[in-house]
Write a protein that holds these residues in place. Structure first.
Motif, PDB file in Angstrom:
ATOM      1  N   ILE A   1       3.757  20.715   2.004  1.00 17.82           N
ATOM      2  CA  ILE A   1       4.043  19.591   2.880  1.00 17.82           C
ATOM      3  C   ILE A   1       3.572  18.314   2.203  1.00 17.82           C
ATOM      4  O   ILE A   1       2.499  18.277   1.588  1.00 17.82           O
ATOM      5  N   GLN A   2       4.396  17.282   2.283  1.00 13.55           N
ATOM      6  CA  GLN A   2       4.106  16.022   1.600  1.00 13.55           C
ATOM      7  C   GLN A   2       4.297  14.850   2.544  1.00 13.55           C
ATOM      8  O   GLN A   2       5.286  14.781   3.273  1.00 13.55           O
ATOM      9  N   LEU A   3       3.350  13.925   2.520  1.00 15.49           N
ATOM     10  CA  LEU A   3       3.425  12.704   3.310  1.00 15.49           C
ATOM     11  C   LEU A   3       3.327  11.516   2.366  1.00 15.49           C
ATOM     12  O   LEU A   3       2.381  11.403   1.587  1.00 15.49           O
ATOM     13  N   THR A   4       4.329  10.649   2.416  1.00 16.09           N
ATOM     14  CA  THR A   4       4.312   9.426   1.614  1.00 16.09           C
ATOM     15  C   THR A   4       4.606   8.240   2.517  1.00 16.09           C
ATOM     16  O   THR A   4       5.249   8.379   3.568  1.00 16.09           O
ATOM     17  N   SER A   5       4.148   7.074   2.094  1.00 15.26           N
ATOM     18  CA  SER A   5       4.415   5.863   2.862  1.00 15.26           C
ATOM     19  C   SER A   5       4.346   4.660   1.944  1.00 15.26           C
ATOM     20  O   SER A   5       3.575   4.645   0.972  1.00 15.26           O
ATOM     21  N   ASN A   6       5.176   3.660   2.229  1.00 13.52           N
ATOM     22  CA  ASN A   6       5.152   2.383   1.523  1.00 13.52           C
ATOM     23  C   ASN A   6       5.054   1.275   2.551  1.00 13.52           C
ATOM     24  O   ASN A   6       6.009   1.024   3.300  1.00 13.52           O
ATOM     25  N   TYR A   7       3.914   0.622   2.613  1.00 10.54           N
ATOM     26  CA  TYR A   7       3.676  -0.470   3.544  1.00 10.54           C
ATOM     27  C   TYR A   7       3.724  -1.796   2.795  1.00 10.54           C
ATOM     28  O   TYR A   7       3.046  -1.972   1.780  1.00 10.54           O
ATOM     29  N   PHE A   8       4.512  -2.748   3.316  1.00 12.96           N
ATOM     30  CA  PHE A   8       4.595  -4.090   2.733  1.00 12.96           C
ATOM     31  C   PHE A   8       4.067  -5.112   3.743  1.00 12.96           C
ATOM     32  O   PHE A   8       4.378  -5.025   4.938  1.00 12.96           O
ATOM     33  N   PHE A   9       3.290  -6.075   3.220  1.00 12.23           N
ATOM     34  CA  PHE A   9       2.743  -7.162   4.019  1.00 12.23           C
ATOM     35  C   PHE A   9       3.028  -8.476   3.292  1.00 12.23           C
ATOM     36  O   PHE A   9       3.179  -8.506   2.069  1.00 12.23           O
ATOM     37  N   ASP A  10       3.075  -9.581   4.043  1.00 10.61           N
ATOM     38  CA  ASP A  10       3.164 -10.866   3.379  1.00 10.61           C
ATOM     39  C   ASP A  10       1.780 -11.265   2.885  1.00 10.61           C
ATOM     40  O   ASP A  10       0.800 -10.524   3.061  1.00 10.61           O
TER      41      ASP A  10
ATOM     42  N   GLU B   1       8.201   2.258   5.027  1.00 15.05           N
ATOM     43  CA  GLU B   1       8.933   3.511   5.149  1.00 15.05           C
ATOM     44  C   GLU B   1       7.935   4.644   5.006  1.00 15.05           C
ATOM     45  O   GLU B   1       7.192   4.715   4.019  1.00 15.05           O
ATOM     46  N   SER B   2       7.915   5.543   5.980  1.00 15.48           N
ATOM     47  CA  SER B   2       7.042   6.710   5.942  1.00 15.48           C
ATOM     48  C   SER B   2       7.909   7.964   5.930  1.00 15.48           C
ATOM     49  O   SER B   2       8.891   8.056   6.679  1.00 15.48           O
ATOM     50  N   ILE B   3       7.549   8.927   5.071  1.00 17.24           N
ATOM     51  CA  ILE B   3       8.357  10.127   4.884  1.00 17.24           C
ATOM     52  C   ILE B   3       7.460  11.356   4.982  1.00 17.24           C
ATOM     53  O   ILE B   3       6.456  11.464   4.264  1.00 17.24           O
ATOM     54  N   LEU B   4       7.821  12.277   5.850  1.00 21.45           N
ATOM     55  CA  LEU B   4       7.154  13.574   5.956  1.00 21.45           C
ATOM     56  C   LEU B   4       8.136  14.634   5.478  1.00 21.45           C
ATOM     57  O   LEU B   4       9.232  14.767   6.037  1.00 21.45           O
TER      58      LEU B   4
ATOM     59  N   LEU C   1       0.863  -1.180   0.000  1.00 16.67           N
ATOM     60  CA  LEU C   1       0.000   0.000   0.000  1.00 16.67           C
ATOM     61  C   LEU C   1       0.901   1.231   0.000  1.00 16.67           C
ATOM     62  O   LEU C   1       1.795   1.351   0.844  1.00 16.67           O
ATOM     63  N   SER C   2       0.664   2.161  -0.950  1.00 15.38           N
ATOM     64  CA  SER C   2       1.530   3.340  -1.068  1.00 15.38           C
ATOM     65  C   SER C   2       0.683   4.593  -1.237  1.00 15.38           C
ATOM     66  O   SER C   2       0.352   4.980  -2.364  1.00 15.38           O
ATOM     67  N   PRO C   3       0.329   5.264  -0.127  1.00 13.02           N
ATOM     68  CA  PRO C   3      -0.389   6.532  -0.237  1.00 13.02           C
ATOM     69  C   PRO C   3       0.576   7.719  -0.325  1.00 13.02           C
ATOM     70  O   PRO C   3       1.717   7.644   0.135  1.00 13.02           O
ATOM     71  N   LEU C   4       0.110   8.817  -0.941  1.00 20.62           N
ATOM     72  CA  LEU C   4       0.854  10.078  -0.991  1.00 20.62           C
ATOM     73  C   LEU C   4      -0.146  11.220  -0.909  1.00 20.62           C
ATOM     74  O   LEU C   4      -1.193  11.194  -1.562  1.00 20.62           O
ATOM     75  N   LEU C   5       0.206  12.238  -0.128  1.00 21.62           N
ATOM     76  CA  LEU C   5      -0.625  13.434  -0.001  1.00 21.62           C
ATOM     77  C   LEU C   5       0.287  14.655   0.000  1.00 21.62           C
ATOM     78  O   LEU C   5       1.236  14.724   0.782  1.00 21.62           O
ATOM     79  N   LEU C   6       0.015  15.620  -0.893  1.00 24.82           N
ATOM     80  CA  LEU C   6       0.817  16.835  -1.003  1.00 24.82           C
ATOM     81  C   LEU C   6      -0.102  18.042  -1.065  1.00 24.82           C
ATOM     82  O   LEU C   6      -1.089  18.039  -1.807  1.00 24.82           O
ATOM     83  N   ARG C   7       0.236  19.065  -0.269  1.00 22.89           N
ATOM     84  CA  ARG C   7      -0.500  20.342  -0.308  1.00 22.89           C
ATOM     85  C   ARG C   7       0.485  21.460  -0.604  1.00 22.89           C
ATOM     86  O   ARG C   7       1.472  21.640   0.109  1.00 22.89           O
ATOM     87  N   ASN C   8       0.248  22.209  -1.694  1.00 22.15           N
ATOM     88  CA  ASN C   8       1.107  23.320  -2.094  1.00 22.15           C
ATOM     89  C   ASN C   8       0.513  24.654  -1.679  1.00 22.15           C
ATOM     90  O   ASN C   8      -0.718  24.831  -1.670  1.00 22.15           O
TER      91      ASN C   8
END
Length: 731
Positions: A520-529, A538-541, A500-507
Motif C-alpha cells: 500500500i502506498q500513500l503519496t501527496s503533493n501540497y502546493f502553497f503560495d 493531489e493525494s493518491i492512495l 510538500l511531497s510525502p510518500l509512504l510505501l509498505r511492501n
C-alpha cells in the motif's frame, strides 16, 4: 510573512545536511561487495570476436559464475547458470558470457535494435566503474539475438542509453546456451592511468524463468546496475594507456521541405558539419561541434495536454548527452536550472564545445559553451550559452555540486528580441546523499537567478530525503521557488510556491502463490503560495501488486483540489476560461494492469473515472499494446482516450490520441522505423519514417521522411525528406 517558511526551510535544510553528513560518516568505508574479486590477465593469444570460445586466451582466463538471484527474490542463488570471462591486450578489453538455458523454449527478444528494452529481452549486461567511485561508469551488453546495448552510467545506478561509441560484439546461439563475446577498445571508455582496481558487475535477465541475476548479491529493491553493489576487477598490471584518442565525425546531408499551409516554394537543403571528440586525458573528453544537425533524432511522443503548466520532453540530441547528468540532473524534475532543449529552439546552433569527465576519483567537471544564430522568422537574436558545473565526491558515494549558467545576447538585430532580458544567470549548489548501501538517499539544493531589473524572491531552496528498504519506502520532499526566480535556460514550469511531497510505501511478500509482492502506498503533493496559503494538492492512495511472472496491477484513489492562480481553460483548446480564484475539488479511481513481458504479445491497460474542474467529469482509457515477430519486427500501438463533460461554455469534449509504431530490424545494423501519431486535441496527424544503416560502428546513413496533416478534411501542412551521412573516423 512571505519569507517565514523559506527561512524555516533553509534552517531545516542545514539540519538535514548535518544529519546526512553524520549518517554518511559511518559509510565511508569498504564498499558492500568488496570481497567479490575478478582477476583479469593479459590475453595469452589473439581473440576473434565471433561468439565461439575456442581461443587459448579464454581457456586461461579466470571464470566468474555462481550468480545470485535478484528477482523474483533475493534470498538464493540463481537457477539459471551464467559464466563470464575477461581478458585484454594493448588495445581492447574482451569479455565473453556463456548464458545457459534452464528450461527449453525460444529466447525472448524484442528486436535486433540497439539499446533494447531491458525488461522485454533475454540479455546479459556488464557494468563498469573504472574509478571504483560507485557513482558513474559505463555499461555494455546484448540481447540473445545480438542487439547491442551501451550507455554511460550516472547517479550510482542509472544508464543513459543515448551514449554511443565504437565497440564490437557477436552472439551465437546453441541448443543449451547463447554466448555473447565483445571487444571494447580502451579508446571508447574513460579511465585514469595507473588504477588497477575497477568496480565491476554482471547482470543476466532470463525471461523464460522470470529471473534476474547478478554476479554479486544485490537487494531486490535495487537495480542490478547499482554501482553501490559492484565487485572488484583486479588487473594483473595497470590497464594500457590509450594512444592518442581523437575522433572526427563529419556529416553531410541533402533534403527538401515544403510548407503547404503558407504555399511556399519547395526548399532545398544542403549542409555539412560535424563533431570532434578529443581525449584531453583518458578520463576527460572535449567535444566540439560545428553546424550540428539533428534531423535523425526521434520525434517526441505526443500526449493529450490537460495540464496547466508546460510539459517536459527529454533531450535526444547526441551532442548534449555524454556526461549529460553533470548538467541536466542538477535540481529536480520540476526545478531544472539547466535544460539543454532551450538551446537552439527554433534557431540554428553555429558551434559549441563541451569539456566533461573526471579530473580524478573524486572530482568531475563539466563546461559548455554554445553559440546560436539568429532567426528573422521567429524574431530571435543570436545568443551565447555558457555553463560550468563541478562535482566533488564526499563520504563514500555522496557528492557536492556547483553550477553556473550564463545566457547572453550576442547581437542586437533590429526587429528581433533577446528573450525577457539581455542576459540571465543562475548559480547554485547541491548536496547529494547516497549511503554505502543506497538505503539512505537525499538532496539539498539552493539556486539564485540574476535578471536585469529583478531582485528579491529570486531564489530556490529545496530538499528531499528517502529511506528505501525491502519492506518500506519513506520519502519527503520540500520546495520553495520564489515568484521572481527566472531560469531562462532551464525547465521550471511553476514559480512562486511552496511544495510538500510525502510518500509512504509498505511492501508484503507472500511465501507462496502467484503474487510475489503487494503493498500500500500513500503519496501527496501540497502546493502553497509564498504566504503559505494552500493553492492545490493531489493525494493518491494506491494498492500495488507484482505477480511472480512480473505482471503488475495497481488500484488507486485520487483526491484533487485546485485554487486557480490565473484563468485556465480545462480543455486546452480555447473554449473559455475558468476565473482566477475559483476552487475545484474532485475524486478519481484509477486501475492499471501491465502484462508479463515473457509473451510476444504484451499490453498495458489503464482506466480512470472521476470528477474534473467546474464539477465536471473525466473518463480516460490508456493502452500500450505490443506484438513482436522475433527478432525482426516489433509493433506497438499507444492509445489514449479522454472524455470530458463540463458545463458551458466547455461542454462535452472527446480527445483521441493514437500512435502506432513499427520497428523492423533486418539485421543488427539495418533498422527501419515508422511512427504515426494522430492527436485529436490539436487536430493533427504526424508521420515520421526513418531508415538507418550502420555501415561501420558509430557510422550511419539515414533516410528520414516526416509530414504533418490535418485529418478532416485531409490537408497536408508540411513535408520533409532528408538524406544524411555520418562517418566516425579515429585519428
Amino acid at each position: 510573512m512571505p519569507f517565514k517558511y523559506p527561512c524555516l526551510l533553509a534552517a531545516k535544510t542545514l539540519l538535514i545536511v548535518v544529519f546526512c553528513l553524520t549518517t554518511c560518516f559511518y559509510a565511508a568505508a569498504q564498499k558492500k561487495n568488496a570481497g567479490y574479486k575478478y582477476h583479469i590477465r593479459r590475453a595469452a593469444s589473439a581473440i576473434n570476436v565471433d561468439g565461439v570460445m575456442n581461443e587459448q586466451a579464454w581457456m586461461q582466463a579466470d571464470s566468474a559464475g555462481d550468480f545470485f538471484m535478484v528477482l523474483p527474490m533475493d534470498t538464493s542463488k540463481a537457477t539459471v547458470k551464467t559464466e563470464v570471462r575477461m581478458t585484454y591486450d594493448d588495445k581492447n578489453l574482451y569479455i565473453i558470457a556463456i548464458n545457459y538455458n534452464s528450461v527449453p523454449g525460444p529466447y525472448m527478444v524484442e528486436s535486433l535494435k540497439r539499446d533494447f528494452n531491458f525488461v522485454k529481452n533475454d540479455n546479459f549486461l556488464i557494468f563498469m566503474d573504472p574509478f571504483d567511485a560507485r557513482t558513474d561508469g559505463f555499461s555494455f551488453g546484448a540481447n540473445a539475438a545480438g542487439g547491442q546495448w551501451d550507455g554511460s552510467m550516472y547517479e550510482g545506478g542509472k544508464v543513459d542509453l543515448s551514449w554511443d561509441n565504437r565497440w564490437y560484439s557477436a552472439v551465437k546461439n546453441y541448443p543449451d546456451k547463447w554466448i555473447w563475446e565483445a571487444s571494447i577498445p580502451f579508446k571508447s571508455i574513460r579511465y585514469k592511468k595507473g588504477i588497477k582496481e575497477w568496480g565491476i558487475n554482471f547482470s543476466r535477465n532470463d525471461l523464460k524463468t522470470a529471473e534476474k541475476s547478478s554476479w554479486t548479491p544485490i537487494p531486490r529493491q535495487f537495480p542490478t546496475a547499482s554501482l553501490a553493489y559492484t565487485g572488484t576487477l583486479v588487473w594483473d598490471e595497470a590497464p594500457p594507456t590509450a594512444s592518442s584518442n581523437v575522433s572526427i565525425i563529419p556529416y553531410a546531408l541533402t533534403g527538401l521541405s515544403k510548407d503547404y499551409q503558407h504555399n511556399t516554394k519547395t526548399e532545398y537543403k544542403h549542409e555539412i558539419g560535424g563533431d570532434a571528440k578529443i581525449s584531453v586525458t583518458p578520463s576527460l573528453n572535449l567535444d566540439l561541434t560545428v553546424n550540428p544537425d539533428f534531423s535523425q533524432v526521434d520525434v517526441d511522443q505526443q500526449v493529450i495536454n490537460l495540464n496547466r503548466y508546460e510539459l517536459f520532453f527529454p533531450e535526444k540530441r547526441q551532442f548534449f548527452l555524454e556526461n549529460g547528468d553533470l548538467f541536466a540532473n542538477f535540481g529536480y524534475s520540476d526545478i531544472r536550472p539547466f535544460f539543454s532543449r532551450r538551446i537552439g529552439l527554433n534557431v540554428p546552433i553555429d558551434f559549441g564545445a563541451r569539456l566533461t569527465g573526471k579530473l580524478d576519483k573524486d572530482w568531475r567537471i563539466g563546461a559548455m559553451d554554445i553559440q546560436t544564430g539568429g532567426s528573422g522568422s521567429v524574431s530571435q537574436a543570436p545568443e551565447n550559452y555558457g555553463i560550468i558545473t563541478l562535482q566533488r565526491r564526499v563520504l563514500d558515494r555522496s557528492n557536492i555540486g556547483f553550477l553556473f549558467i550564463n545566457k547572453d545576447a550576442t547581437a542586437n538585430i533590429p526587429g528581433t528580441n533577446t528573450g525577457s532580458a539581455a542576459y540571465n544567470r543562475n548559480i547554485g549548489a547541491e548536496f547529494n546523499l547516497a549511503s554505502r548501501s543506497n538505503i539512505w538517499t537525499g538532496k539539498v539544493l539552493a539556486l539564485k537567478s540574476f535578471t536585469p531589473g529583478v531582485s528579491g524572491h529570486d531564489y530556490v531552496v529545496s530538499d528531499h530525503f528517502q529511506y528505501l528498504s525491502k519492506y518500506w519506502t519513506v520519502y519527503m520532499q520540500e520546495e520553495y521557488v520564489g515568484k521572481n526566480y527566472n531560469a531562462e535556460v532551464g525547465y521550471v514550469p511553476r514559480v512562486g510556491y511552496i511544495k510538500l511531497s510525502p510518500l509512504l510505501l509498505r511492501n508484503f511478500f507472500p511465501k507462496q502463490g502467484d503474487i510475489l509482492s503487494h503493498g500500500i502506498q500513500l503519496t501527496s503533493n501540497y502546493f502553497f503560495d509564498e504566504s503559505f496559503h494552500r493553492t492545490d494538492n493531489e493525494s493518491i492512495l494506491s494498492y500495488l501488486i507484482t505477480f511472480r511472472n512480473r505482471a503488475t496491477l495497481s488500484v488507486s484513489g485520487l483526491n484533487d483540489y485546485v485554487r486557480l492562480l490565473k484563468p485556465y481553460d480545462p480543455t486546452n483548446i480555447g473554449k473559455g476560461l475558468l476565473p482566477t480564484g475559483s476552487e475545484h475539488n474532485w475524486n478519481t479511481i484509477d486501475v492499471q494492469f501491465v502484462s508479463k513481458p515473457q509473451n510476444v504479445f504484451t499490453y498495458l491497460l489503464e482506466a480512470s473515472h472521476g470528477g474534473y474542474y467546474d464539477k465536471g467529469t473525466r473518463n480516460s482509457i490508456t493502452s500500450l499494446i505490443g506484438y513482436r515477430f522475433q527478432p525482426y519486427v516489433n509493433i506497438a500501438i499507444n492509445t489514449s482516450f479522454n472524455d470530458l463533460r463540463l458545463p458551458q461554455p466547455f461542454g462535452h469534449n472527446t480527445f483521441w490520441l493514437v500512435g502506432p509504431k513499427i520497428d523492423v530490424t533486418f539485421t543488427n545494423t539495418l533498422y527501419f522505423t515508422t511512427y504515426v501519431q494522430y492527436n485529436q486535441q490539436i487536430d493533427n496527424i504526424n508521420i515520421n519514417t526513418r531508415l538507418q544503416w550502420r555501415y561501420k560502428p558509430a557510422s550511419d546513413l539515414f533516410i528520414v521522411y516526416g509530414d504533418n496533416t490535418t485529418p478532416s478534411p485531409y490537408t497536408v501542412k508540411n513535408r520533409q525528406l532528408t538524406l544524411k551521412w555520418t562517418y566516425w573516423c579515429n585519428l
